[in-house]
Design a protein around this motif. Structure first.
Motif, PDB file in Angstrom:
ATOM      1  N   ASN A 418      13.900  35.163 -59.385  1.00 41.39           N
ATOM      2  CA  ASN A 418      14.470  33.923 -59.914  1.00 41.39           C
ATOM      3  C   ASN A 418      15.567  34.231 -60.912  1.00 41.39           C
ATOM      4  O   ASN A 418      15.367  34.978 -61.858  1.00 41.39           O
ATOM      5  CB  ASN A 418      13.393  33.099 -60.610  1.00 41.39           C
ATOM      6  CG  ASN A 418      12.449  32.454 -59.621  1.00 41.39           C
ATOM      7  OD1 ASN A 418      12.844  32.155 -58.501  1.00 41.39           O
ATOM      8  ND2 ASN A 418      11.206  32.256 -60.025  1.00 41.39           N
ATOM      9  N   PRO A 422      18.992  27.089 -61.663  1.00 38.32           N
ATOM     10  CA  PRO A 422      18.797  26.759 -60.249  1.00 38.32           C
ATOM     11  C   PRO A 422      19.681  27.608 -59.344  1.00 38.32           C
ATOM     12  O   PRO A 422      20.894  27.568 -59.416  1.00 38.32           O
ATOM     13  CB  PRO A 422      19.181  25.280 -60.184  1.00 38.32           C
ATOM     14  CG  PRO A 422      18.940  24.776 -61.555  1.00 38.32           C
ATOM     15  CD  PRO A 422      19.306  25.907 -62.475  1.00 38.32           C
ATOM     16  N   TYR A 424      19.332  29.366 -55.201  1.00 35.31           N
ATOM     17  CA  TYR A 424      18.520  29.621 -54.025  1.00 35.31           C
ATOM     18  C   TYR A 424      19.090  30.794 -53.257  1.00 35.31           C
ATOM     19  O   TYR A 424      20.302  31.017 -53.234  1.00 35.31           O
ATOM     20  CB  TYR A 424      18.453  28.378 -53.126  1.00 35.31           C
ATOM     21  CG  TYR A 424      17.976  27.171 -53.867  1.00 35.31           C
ATOM     22  CD1 TYR A 424      16.844  27.234 -54.656  1.00 35.31           C
ATOM     23  CD2 TYR A 424      18.683  25.974 -53.818  1.00 35.31           C
ATOM     24  CE1 TYR A 424      16.402  26.138 -55.351  1.00 35.31           C
ATOM     25  CE2 TYR A 424      18.247  24.869 -54.506  1.00 35.31           C
ATOM     26  CZ  TYR A 424      17.106  24.949 -55.284  1.00 35.31           C
ATOM     27  OH  TYR A 424      16.670  23.860 -55.984  1.00 35.31           O
ATOM     28  N   THR A 441      14.054  30.267 -49.395  1.00 30.88           N
ATOM     29  CA  THR A 441      13.920  30.922 -50.685  1.00 30.88           C
ATOM     30  C   THR A 441      13.804  32.428 -50.552  1.00 30.88           C
ATOM     31  O   THR A 441      13.436  33.098 -51.487  1.00 30.88           O
ATOM     32  CB  THR A 441      12.681  30.383 -51.428  1.00 30.88           C
ATOM     33  OG1 THR A 441      11.522  30.616 -50.604  1.00 30.88           O
ATOM     34  CG2 THR A 441      12.819  28.922 -51.726  1.00 30.88           C
ATOM     35  N   TYR A 711       8.874  29.300 -67.648  1.00 26.56           N
ATOM     36  CA  TYR A 711       8.324  28.946 -66.349  1.00 26.56           C
ATOM     37  C   TYR A 711       6.836  28.630 -66.470  1.00 26.56           C
ATOM     38  O   TYR A 711       6.093  29.332 -67.154  1.00 26.56           O
ATOM     39  CB  TYR A 711       8.564  30.068 -65.337  1.00 26.56           C
ATOM     40  CG  TYR A 711      10.022  30.218 -64.984  1.00 26.56           C
ATOM     41  CD1 TYR A 711      10.842  31.051 -65.745  1.00 26.56           C
ATOM     42  CD2 TYR A 711      10.587  29.501 -63.950  1.00 26.56           C
ATOM     43  CE1 TYR A 711      12.195  31.178 -65.452  1.00 26.56           C
ATOM     44  CE2 TYR A 711      11.934  29.631 -63.648  1.00 26.56           C
ATOM     45  CZ  TYR A 711      12.734  30.465 -64.398  1.00 26.56           C
ATOM     46  OH  TYR A 711      14.073  30.579 -64.112  1.00 26.56           O
ATOM     47  N   TYR A 740       3.286  27.294 -50.854  1.00 23.19           N
ATOM     48  CA  TYR A 740       4.523  26.722 -51.415  1.00 23.19           C
ATOM     49  C   TYR A 740       4.208  25.840 -52.613  1.00 23.19           C
ATOM     50  O   TYR A 740       4.959  25.805 -53.595  1.00 23.19           O
ATOM     51  CB  TYR A 740       5.237  25.919 -50.322  1.00 23.19           C
ATOM     52  CG  TYR A 740       6.458  25.160 -50.788  1.00 23.19           C
ATOM     53  CD1 TYR A 740       7.673  25.804 -50.939  1.00 23.19           C
ATOM     54  CD2 TYR A 740       6.385  23.789 -51.036  1.00 23.19           C
ATOM     55  CE1 TYR A 740       8.796  25.091 -51.355  1.00 23.19           C
ATOM     56  CE2 TYR A 740       7.503  23.080 -51.445  1.00 23.19           C
ATOM     57  CZ  TYR A 740       8.710  23.735 -51.609  1.00 23.19           C
ATOM     58  OH  TYR A 740       9.810  23.034 -52.011  1.00 23.19           O
ATOM     59  N   GLY A 744       3.712  28.006 -56.630  1.00 24.81           N
ATOM     60  CA  GLY A 744       5.019  27.726 -57.215  1.00 24.81           C
ATOM     61  C   GLY A 744       4.978  27.616 -58.728  1.00 24.81           C
ATOM     62  O   GLY A 744       3.930  27.452 -59.350  1.00 24.81           O
ATOM     63  N   TYR A 746       7.585  25.899 -62.075  1.00 22.13           N
ATOM     64  CA  TYR A 746       8.780  25.121 -62.392  1.00 22.13           C
ATOM     65  C   TYR A 746       9.277  25.532 -63.769  1.00 22.13           C
ATOM     66  O   TYR A 746       8.504  25.923 -64.649  1.00 22.13           O
ATOM     67  CB  TYR A 746       8.511  23.622 -62.322  1.00 22.13           C
ATOM     68  CG  TYR A 746       7.595  23.069 -63.393  1.00 22.13           C
ATOM     69  CD1 TYR A 746       8.108  22.568 -64.594  1.00 22.13           C
ATOM     70  CD2 TYR A 746       6.226  23.027 -63.203  1.00 22.13           C
ATOM     71  CE1 TYR A 746       7.274  22.057 -65.574  1.00 22.13           C
ATOM     72  CE2 TYR A 746       5.380  22.512 -64.174  1.00 22.13           C
ATOM     73  CZ  TYR A 746       5.905  22.030 -65.358  1.00 22.13           C
ATOM     74  OH  TYR A 746       5.076  21.528 -66.329  1.00 22.13           O
ATOM     75  N   ASP A 818      13.491  22.074 -56.006  1.00 21.60           N
ATOM     76  CA  ASP A 818      13.497  23.432 -55.486  1.00 21.60           C
ATOM     77  C   ASP A 818      13.992  23.412 -54.042  1.00 21.60           C
ATOM     78  O   ASP A 818      14.244  22.347 -53.469  1.00 21.60           O
ATOM     79  CB  ASP A 818      12.082  24.018 -55.552  1.00 21.60           C
ATOM     80  CG  ASP A 818      12.089  25.533 -55.681  1.00 21.60           C
ATOM     81  OD1 ASP A 818      13.089  26.154 -55.273  1.00 21.60           O
ATOM     82  OD2 ASP A 818      11.104  26.094 -56.188  1.00 21.60           O
ATOM     83  N   PRO A 829      10.824  18.320 -51.685  1.00 21.35           N
ATOM     84  CA  PRO A 829      10.577  19.648 -52.272  1.00 21.35           C
ATOM     85  C   PRO A 829       9.853  19.544 -53.607  1.00 21.35           C
ATOM     86  O   PRO A 829       9.886  18.517 -54.297  1.00 21.35           O
ATOM     87  CB  PRO A 829      11.988  20.218 -52.457  1.00 21.35           C
ATOM     88  CG  PRO A 829      12.864  19.416 -51.544  1.00 21.35           C
ATOM     89  CD  PRO A 829      12.260  18.046 -51.496  1.00 21.35           C
ATOM     90  N   ARG A 830       9.194  20.606 -53.953  1.00 26.81           N
ATOM     91  CA  ARG A 830       8.586  20.692 -55.279  1.00 26.81           C
ATOM     92  C   ARG A 830       9.700  20.751 -56.331  1.00 26.81           C
ATOM     93  O   ARG A 830      10.876  20.934 -56.009  1.00 26.81           O
ATOM     94  CB  ARG A 830       7.714  21.945 -55.369  1.00 26.81           C
ATOM     95  CG  ARG A 830       8.512  23.227 -55.243  1.00 26.81           C
ATOM     96  CD  ARG A 830       7.645  24.458 -55.065  1.00 26.81           C
ATOM     97  NE  ARG A 830       8.467  25.659 -54.891  1.00 26.81           N
ATOM     98  CZ  ARG A 830       7.996  26.851 -54.556  1.00 26.81           C
ATOM     99  NH1 ARG A 830       6.710  27.013 -54.325  1.00 26.81           N
ATOM    100  NH2 ARG A 830       8.823  27.888 -54.425  1.00 26.81           N
ATOM    101  N   ALA A 832      11.941  22.407 -59.190  1.00 23.49           N
ATOM    102  CA  ALA A 832      12.389  23.735 -59.621  1.00 23.49           C
ATOM    103  C   ALA A 832      12.577  23.779 -61.135  1.00 23.49           C
ATOM    104  O   ALA A 832      12.133  24.712 -61.798  1.00 23.49           O
ATOM    105  CB  ALA A 832      13.694  24.112 -58.929  1.00 23.49           C
TER     106      ALA A 832
END
Length: 1023
Positions: A418, A422, A424, A441, A711, A740, A744, A746, A818, A829-830, A832
């Motif tokens: 990461n 943001p 990808y 990802t 995070y 996923y 995960g 965030y 994300d 999506p979840r 991010a």
């Protein structure tokens, strides 16, 4: 709080700090109070010798009047009586030597009132945000609520903020060998010093006079033959202030501490495999990357996607959609598993994990790469001249230079991680050699490679099949994960601190004196990181095939340098302060003269800390894994302050003070304080204070130019059934949700807010000091501190709830989605990242007791027995939120987010005992650090409910007690030999696999204990 002896460069009269017991550390006594053996232990304590820090006794205070007047930390009034309403801990170099403590920084980290989110040097080896620095946290109120002074004047902030938010002074900038003593004022002092003095003040007092030559040579090593330390110093001075009208000295030192790795310590500190840590039949997991869990069931190949050790894996994917299929496989089977053990999955494991390879690589990252303590190198040069001016005035000039370099090795270089914003990972179009984002990802290698700079489609016509892609001949891209086996991340910080100070003081007339001081300090911090992948360069070498992923060792140095250019940034911090005051007597009261002091001050402070990893040039023009935080700001502060000391009766003294501060941004604040001291009889003194204070928003909180991100792991509580239905599960069945969702995280991105208001505080103390006979004293002090308008990150729950409910995001928040789940590309999506600004919201309360006992008694004409005890007990440390909810932290791992999971134990203390035979002295120190519950309310657990424990540990981590032994032999008037045996019984830290500041132990509780039994020998010379 305790008030201490000298400030603003005043030397304590002889017979005070230099000849008494000065260092009180009460660890075991207070802890044993809880265990119910207080009488026996207290009796033993009083048969011991001088300790770490000490409260000034009434008898000792009387001695001061026989010598000279002094200035006490937290006051501007000269007085003969060193005892004030505020409690102070005094730390002397002599007693640090008796304890076997090498540096003042280390000594301050061990004071009993230092608790909670302190910042230690060991954190530097674990990716601490302000790596390379050290700071104390009095009362558990964090590093930004403790003010650090040099001779009563401020010091420049460390250029990097703790966690990107908290300003603090780095204790590593202390030039050890010119320090006379340190005074720790343990109650609010904003009325004297302004902002940041909410929890207390650390006042570092340098030597005023030195004549002759003194030096020291010291070396140390653990019983395991590692963790070596070296120390050299030399000080030379000339002139006598009384006889010659001047004194001047220079001093230099060198200190080095070698890097210590996890592999050099026994189980479980040297491994990611916790299966041998068991409690009532439940054992810990095997956290070795790609390995099996504690039940011998493969946990899912999603773990491989997260961490693959230093082995590269690939999996075929569609060149058009990026959709992966089939199993991962080792990219180069001939290389096998680098520095790890291959494991063949069973048929059942393969059936349960359709993406998993048939062979995984079980790499123990902690054993291979883990670092406990970093390399530390410090050296410096200081000089001071003090001279008479006229018949009675005295002026001085002082200069200090100090450089600290901290370095440590990290993990193998990652090509999939990461970025701190943001971003990808790309996949490639078969019709154009162009990376595009948001559909996957996992980084993908293209089918064809073309020369760098190609702007048209890369096809068979103008390119070649990608030699790194084993699926290229089938027209498929290769999803690639892992770390490079031939490159290691390496981080280094070099701090240079320059400080100068000038001052003059003298009498105006028989009753009034003046004192004028000025100081300037500049710090520059160079951060350098190697072995980190620059994202755009990674895309370049993937597109043109110039990097050999199949055999990374075959890459030339030029290719490696292009992929991983050195990341470097220089941050600076500056402070300029001038201060002047006058003080004197107005009239006589029954208890003595009514004294008044008034003063003014101006200071300028600034920080310029550019990002080492900004995205100003685009999301790919940066590095993986390096934090991008940046801040720049400056301010001017104009202040006026006053103090009145009224000895109304011989038995009653009242002290009142106040300070007004005006900031260039328009903020102003008035901080009052009142204290009372009552002595009903000579042997007993009662004292108490009430004050108000404040903390100005830090530069990071108000002026961040690039935000900081932390995070947080996804948990069932952040989702709802409507959202999870897209993935075939519910909140109740969260464990069955796809990886996923379950695996995960965030990012909580905190944005600077220039409209923040200062934090406000009110505090009061009440205490008693009893000295039944000369040389024997006891103290108990109660403190209660309450901060309101506490600055914090916004509660992200409203934004998270709105996003997953499909509603509009509330004002003040930004939610960044994300990348979609490749298995459910049509699902929402979840999250991010959630971005929000800092706010004034919370109320924080710290409440507790301090205990002290000191003895300095003659056993015979040639033998003295000295003992000193200091202990601190936190009754309550909690945060109250605007909605009325409360998080309580004392006795647990909370505040987990601020302490890196090192927690806030209720008890802490030290007991130092010495028998002095004149030419020979032997000291024993008992260090006590209280245990704690494996819970943290800021992590969603209940108070002391063991909620962070997986069952492999008892709910409570036990108390940690170590014993040190020190012997000194005075060969003659010029030579003293000494030897230390620290942690005599080689007691390694208590096992704690929950905290993340260190591996399998608490870095604050067991920070020095991880060295095990440790030996130091040295010589001191004086001419």
């Amino acid at each position: 709080m305790r008030q201490s002896l000298a400030a603003k460069g005043e030397r304590v009269p002889s017979g005070r700090i230099e000849k008494g017991v000065r260092l009180v550390k009460t660890s075991s006594i207070t802890a044993f109070l809880r265990a119910g053996v207080a009488p026996a232990i207290l009796g033993f304590a009083l048969l011991q010798a001088p300790a770490f820090a000490q409260d000034v006794s009434p008898q000792a205070a009387g001695d001061a009047a026989e010598n000279d007047t002094i200035i006490v930390t937290g006051s501007i009034i000269r007085r003969a009586d060193a005892e004030t309403p505020s409690p102070v801990t005094v730390v002397t170099i002599d007693n640090l030597d008796k304890r076997g403590v090498s540096t003042v920084q280390e000594g301050l980290q061990r004071i009993a009132s230092n608790n909670g989110p302190a910042l230690t040097n060991s954190f530097s080896a674990n990716g601490a945000f302000a790596a390379g620095a050290s700071a104390v946290s009095l009362r558990g109120l964090s590093t930004n609520s403790t003010l650090v002074l040099f001779d009563g004047m401020r010091a420049a902030y460390y250029p990097l903020s703790d966690d990107g938010t908290r300003n603090f002074v780095d204790l590593n900038t202390i030039p050890d060998d010119i320090i006379d003593h340190v005074e720790v004022l343990r109650d609010g002092a904003s009325s004297s010093y302004g902002a940041d003095a909410i929890a207390g003040v650390v006042n570092i007092i340098t030597k005023k006079n030195f004549k002759g030559v003194s030096g020291r040579a010291e070396t140390g090593i653990s019983s395991r033959g590692d963790g070596a330390q070296y120390r050299l110093s030399l000080t030379a001075g000339t002139g006598d202030l009384e006889e010659n009208g001047y004194n001047a000295y220079v001093s230099g030192f060198y200190y080095n501490s070698k890097q210590l790795k996890n592999k050099d310590r026994p189980y479980p500190f040297n491994t990611d495999d916790y299966r041998r840590i068991c409690n009532d039949g439940t054992c810990g997991p095997n956290n070795i990357v790609d390995g099996l869990d504690g039940d011998n069931a493969y946990p899912g190949f999603s773990d491989v996607v997260t961490n693959t050790g230093s082995t590269l894996f690939v999996r075929p994917a569609s060149a058009l959609t990026g959709t992966q299929s089939g199993r991962y496989q080792i990219l180069n089977p001939d290389l096998g598993c680098n520095r790890s053990t291959p494991y063949g999955l069973t048929p059942g494991e393969l059936a349960d994990n359709p993406a998993a390879p048939t062979t995984v690589c079980q790499e123990d990252l902690t054993n291979n790469y883990g670092v406990i303590n970093p390399d530390i190198e410090r050296y410096g040069l200081s000089g001071r001249i003090t001279a008479r001016v006229g018949d009675s005035a005295e002026a001085y000039a002082e200069f200090n230079f100090l450089q600290t370099k901290v370095a440590y090795d990290g993990l193998p270089t990652t090509i999939r991680g990461n970025a701190p914003a943001p971003f990808y990972f790309p996949r490639y179009s078969t019709s154009a050699n162009i990376a595009y984002y948001g559909g996957n990802t996992v980084l993908q290698l293209p089918v064809y490679v073309c020369p760098r700079g190609t702007t048209v489609a890369c096809t068979a016509a103008n390119g070649t099949l990608n030699p790194n892609n084993p699926f290229a001949a089938q027209g498929q891209t290769a999803a690639i994960i892992g770390r490079l086996p031939n490159s290691i991340e390496h981080d280094e910080s070099r701090t240079r601190a320059y400080r100068g100070a000038l001052g003059i003081k003298g009498p105006i007339n028989d009753n009034w004196t003046y004192d004028v001081n000025a100081t300037a300090m500049h710090m520059d911090l160079r951060r350098k990181s190697d072995g980190y992948v620059y994202i755009q360069h990674l895309l370049d070498v993937i597109a043109d095939g110039s990097f050999n992923f199949v055999n990374p060792a075959a890459n030339s140095q030029d290719v490696l340098d292009y992929l991983m250019p050195t990341a470097q940034a220089t941050s600076t911090s500056d402070l300029v302060q001038t201060q002047a005051n006058v003080s004197g007597s107005l009239m006589d009261l029954p208890g003595g003269p009514l004294q008044v002091g008034v003063g003014v001050s101006f200071r300028y402070e600034a920080i310029d800390s550019p990002s080492i990893n900004s995205d100003f040039n685009g999301g790919t023009e940066r590095y993986y894994r390096l934090n991008g935080f940046a801040v720049k700001g400056s301010r001017r502060v104009y202040s006026a302050f006053a103090e009145v000391n009224a000895p109304i009766l011989d038995q009653l003294e009242v002290n009142a003070s106040g300070r007004y501060d005006r900031y260039s941004g328009g903020t102003d604040n008035f901080s009052p304080k009142i204290g009372v001291k009552v002595k009903p009889i000579r042997q007993v003194m009662l004292r108490g204070t009430y004050s108000k204070g404040f903390r100005i928003p830090s530069f990071g909180e108000a002026n961040a130019t690039f935000p900081t991100t932390g995070y947080v792991s996804n948990t069932a509580s952040i989702f709802n059934d409507q959202y999870l239905a897209q993935y075939g599960c519910t909140v109740a069945t969260f464990a069955s949700c796809p990886a996923y969702i379950r695996n995960g995280t965030y990012g909580q991105t905190s944005v600077g807010n220039p409209d923040l208001k200062p934090e406000k505080s009110r505090s009061f103390t009440a205490g008693i000091l009893v000295e039944p006979i000369r040389g024997l004293s006891f103290t108990v002090d109660y403190y209660n501190i309450k901060k309101t308008n506490a600055i914090t990150t916004a509660n992200n729950a409203p934004a998270i709830d709105a996003y997953y409910a499909g509603q509009d995001i509330p004002a003040g928040y930004t939610v960044i989605p994300d990348a979609p789940d490749t298995a459910n590309p049509g699902a929402l999506p979840r999250i991010a990242f959630v971005q929000s600004g800092f706010i004034n919201a919370n109320t924080i309360k710290s409440e507790g007791l301090d205990f002290g006992a000191n003895a300095d008694l003659a056993i015979t004409d040639g033998i003295r027995w000295q003992s000193s005890l200091e202990a601190s007990y936190i009754m309550k440390l909690e945060t109250r939120f605007p909605d009325g909810s409360v998080e309580r932290y004392d006795g647990t791992l909370g505040n987990f987010n601020l302490t890196a999971g090192s927690g806030t134990p209720k008890w802490r203390g030290t007991l130092l005992n010495t028998l002095d035979f004149g030419s020979f002295a032997i000291s024993n120190t008992v260090n006590f650090f209280g245990g704690y519950d494996l819970s943290a309310t800021d992590q969603g657990t209940g108070y002391k409910d063991c909620g962070l424990n997986d069952g492999s540990l008892p709910c409570r981590v036990k108390d940690y007690i170590t014993f040190d032994l020190n012997a000194q032999v005075r060969v003659n008037d010029s030579f003293t030999l000494y030897a230390n045996m620290l942690n005599m019984f080689d007691k390694l830290p208590r096992i704690d696999t929950v905290t993340y500041g260190a591996h399998a132990y608490n870095p604050v509780q067991g920070g020095e204990g991880i060295l095990g039994r440790y030996f130091r020998v040295g010589v001191k010379v004086n001419y």
